[in-house]
Design an enzyme around this catalytic site. Structure first.
Site, PDB file in Angstrom:
ATOM      1  N   PHE A 122      45.512  21.828  18.647  1.00 10.38           N
ATOM      2  CA  PHE A 122      45.343  21.562  20.071  1.00 10.38           C
ATOM      3  C   PHE A 122      44.018  20.835  20.274  1.00 10.38           C
ATOM      4  CE2 PHE A 122      43.755  22.419  24.342  1.00 10.38           C
ATOM      5  CZ  PHE A 122      44.823  21.941  25.087  1.00 10.38           C
ATOM      6  N   ASP A 160      37.104  19.500  15.295  1.00 10.41           N
ATOM      7  CA  ASP A 160      37.169  19.975  16.674  1.00 10.41           C
ATOM      8  C   ASP A 160      36.733  21.443  16.667  1.00 10.41           C
ATOM      9  OD1 ASP A 160      37.831  21.019  19.128  1.00 10.41           O
ATOM     10  OD2 ASP A 160      39.818  20.085  19.227  1.00 10.41           O
ATOM     11  N   LYS A 162      33.501  24.598  24.997  1.00 10.75           N
ATOM     12  CA  LYS A 162      33.660  25.958  25.552  1.00 10.75           C
ATOM     13  C   LYS A 162      32.388  26.814  25.648  1.00 10.75           C
ATOM     14  CE  LYS A 162      38.585  26.584  25.115  1.00 10.75           C
ATOM     15  NZ  LYS A 162      39.281  25.538  24.365  1.00 10.75           N
TER      16      LYS A 162
HETATM   17  C1  LIG Z   1      40.011  24.316  24.680  1.00 11.28           C
HETATM   18  C2  LIG Z   1      40.110  23.340  23.593  1.00 11.28           C
HETATM   19  C3  LIG Z   1      40.093  21.955  23.840  1.00 11.28           C
HETATM   20  C4  LIG Z   1      40.087  21.392  25.233  1.00 11.28           C
HETATM   21  O1  LIG Z   1      38.922  21.695  25.914  1.00 11.28           O
HETATM   22  P1  LIG Z   1      38.838  21.441  27.510  1.00 11.28           P
HETATM   23  O2  LIG Z   1      37.430  21.807  27.847  1.00 11.28           O
HETATM   24  O3  LIG Z   1      39.854  22.338  28.125  1.00 11.28           O
HETATM   25  O4  LIG Z   1      39.138  20.015  27.727  1.00 11.28           O
HETATM   26  C5  LIG Z   1      40.126  21.109  22.762  1.00 11.28           C
HETATM   27  N1  LIG Z   1      40.163  21.573  21.500  1.00 11.28           N
HETATM   28  C6  LIG Z   1      40.175  22.889  21.222  1.00 11.28           C
HETATM   29  C7  LIG Z   1      40.180  23.344  19.804  1.00 11.28           C
HETATM   30  C8  LIG Z   1      40.159  23.819  22.257  1.00 11.28           C
HETATM   31  O5  LIG Z   1      40.199  25.122  21.974  1.00 11.28           O
END
Ligand SMILES: *Cc1c(COP(=O)(O)O)cnc(C)c1O
Length: 397
Positions: free
Chosen positions: A139, A225, A254
């Site tokens: 994701f 990521d 986050k």
């Molecule tokens: C939450 C998340 C995103 C997206 O972050 P947003 O601040 O909601 O745009 C991207 N990659 C990972 C691994 C995530 O957990």
């Protein structure tokens, strides 16, 4: 929960989330209270965002102090909190430079731009070396490009046309990855060390080693990521440290702001000079109030022994969970845990926990825990007691 708030939401807010009947009003540490005064132990931190829990004193003072002094400065000027956060972030992670933005998806967009431009600058447009390999079940965000990067078919609907240039490989299958990468059209591989939304699924050490070796030898960038796994979540500042590797680009979001919106892309010397003046930017990036919050978070996380305490709390949680008869396994590290359940679905477990005053999350078929990194032992034990009452029932048959 009071009825009015739901009616207002239903009337005025687009219906894109299935919400629990919880209206949080205030909080301290890992304990939140709703409007009627019912208390909840928070094992979700607003999806890993409130890394120091609710209203941590240092964080509140930093944010409020900055808000009273200067709330925004355009990127055409300098501001001290952004500089301080950048320095702390680079010095504590060993990265060269940072770019600030406002969310995880934006950080990933920027990482993707850097990866493509690195290859463009070095190999030229004609090389066609611009694709990015990502992993199935990943994701990476909700913008059109990060949806395209996300390795799940359910996200590839409705919003056509998606951004070109992504392909997907099975995690932990290096031969499949190598077969793709050897086609010569890739500038980067993008991945989560522990897939968060995908169900708390860690990459294997052997896979990571081979992937990094192949990428190094073939000048393919590694783009991690760490939007969910980064900033102390797994007991190291970056989860890459557990694996003993250093990605060329790491994205964060986050937990970094401790509750305010921020994203960051951190780059090694190899990738930190790729974007030049005018090639990327965002109005709110490096906002001083948000960065002041980030400074408070990083200062706390880099205190001696803090990250070890995250690991210790994670081990305690894991051990307690593994003794429950509704639990068949626990995945993840530190305070990012996914509980494999038996005899109960994740949704039923979630609803029952919420009724009893605990706020966990789900991820696919697992119950997911991302408690504040500084949760007190008392709160941790209270939360465990509720999990026990939900996941340790005698089997009916
Ligand atoms: C939450 C998340 C995103 C997206 O972050 P947003 O601040 O909601 O745009 C991207 N990659 C990972 C691994 C995530 O957990």
């Amino acid at each position: 929960m009071e009825k009015e708030i739901k009616e207002i939401y239903d009337k005025y807010i687009m219906d894109t989330y299935s919400r629990l009947p919880v209206d949080l009003k205030s909080g301290k540490s890992a304990t939140a209270a709703d409007k009627a005064g019912k208390e909840y132990i928070d094992f979700g931190s607003g999806i890993g965002v409130n890394s120091l829990g609710y209203c941590n004193d240092d964080w509140v003072n930093a944010v409020c102090g900055q808000a009273k002094m200067l709330q925004h400065a355009s990127n055409y000027y300098y501001n001290e909190p952004a500089g301080e956060l950048a320095q702390l972030l680079c010095e504590s992670t060993g990265y060269d430079k940072v770019l600030f933005c406002n969310s995880g998806a934006e950080a990933n967009e920027c990482g993707i731009k850097i990866a493509r431009k690195y290859s463009f600058d070095k190999y030229g447009k004609e090389s066609g070396r611009n694709k990015i390999l990502t992993l199935k079940n990943s994701f990476h965000g909700r913008t059109v490009t990060t949806l395209a990067a996300t390795g799940q078919d359910v996200f590839h609907d409705f919003f056509f046309p998606f951004t070109e240039g992504f392909a997907f490989a099975e995690p932990n299958d290096f031969s499949g990855v190598k077969e793709e990468l050897s086609k010569g059209c890739y500038c980067a591989v993008m991945f989560e060390f522990i897939q968060g939304e995908g169900g708390v699924c860690p990459l294997e050490q052997g896979f990571v080693n081979k992937l990094f070796e192949y990428c190094r030898e073939n000048d393919i960038l590694t783009l991690a990521d760490e939007v969910q796994t980064g900033i102390g979540r797994t007991g190291k500042l970056l989860t890459s440290e557990h694996y003993g590797v250093k990605p060329d680009i790491t994205t964060l979001a986050k937990g970094l702001g401790g509750g305010l919106p921020i994203g960051a892309v951190i780059c090694t010397k190899k990738t930190s000079q790729v974007l030049k003046k005018g090639q990327h930017g965002t109005t709110f990036g490096g906002n001083p109030v948000v960065c002041a919050g980030g400074v408070a978070v990083l200062k706390k996380l880099t205190e001696k022994g803090f990250l070890d305490s995250v690991l210790t709390k994670g081990e305690l949680l894991k051990k307690e969970l593994l003794s429950l008869n509704g639990v068949c396994g626990v995945d993840g590290k530190g305070l990012m845990l996914g509980i494999r359940l038996k005899g109960i679905t994740a949704l039923d477990a979630l609803n029952e926990c919420v009724q009893k005053g605990l706020l966990p999350l789900t991820a696919k078929e697992k119950l997911r825990l991302l408690p504040p990194l500084n949760i007190t032992d008392d709160e941790l034990l209270k939360g465990i007691e509720i999990l026990k009452s939900v996941l340790d029932k005698e089997n009916d048959g």
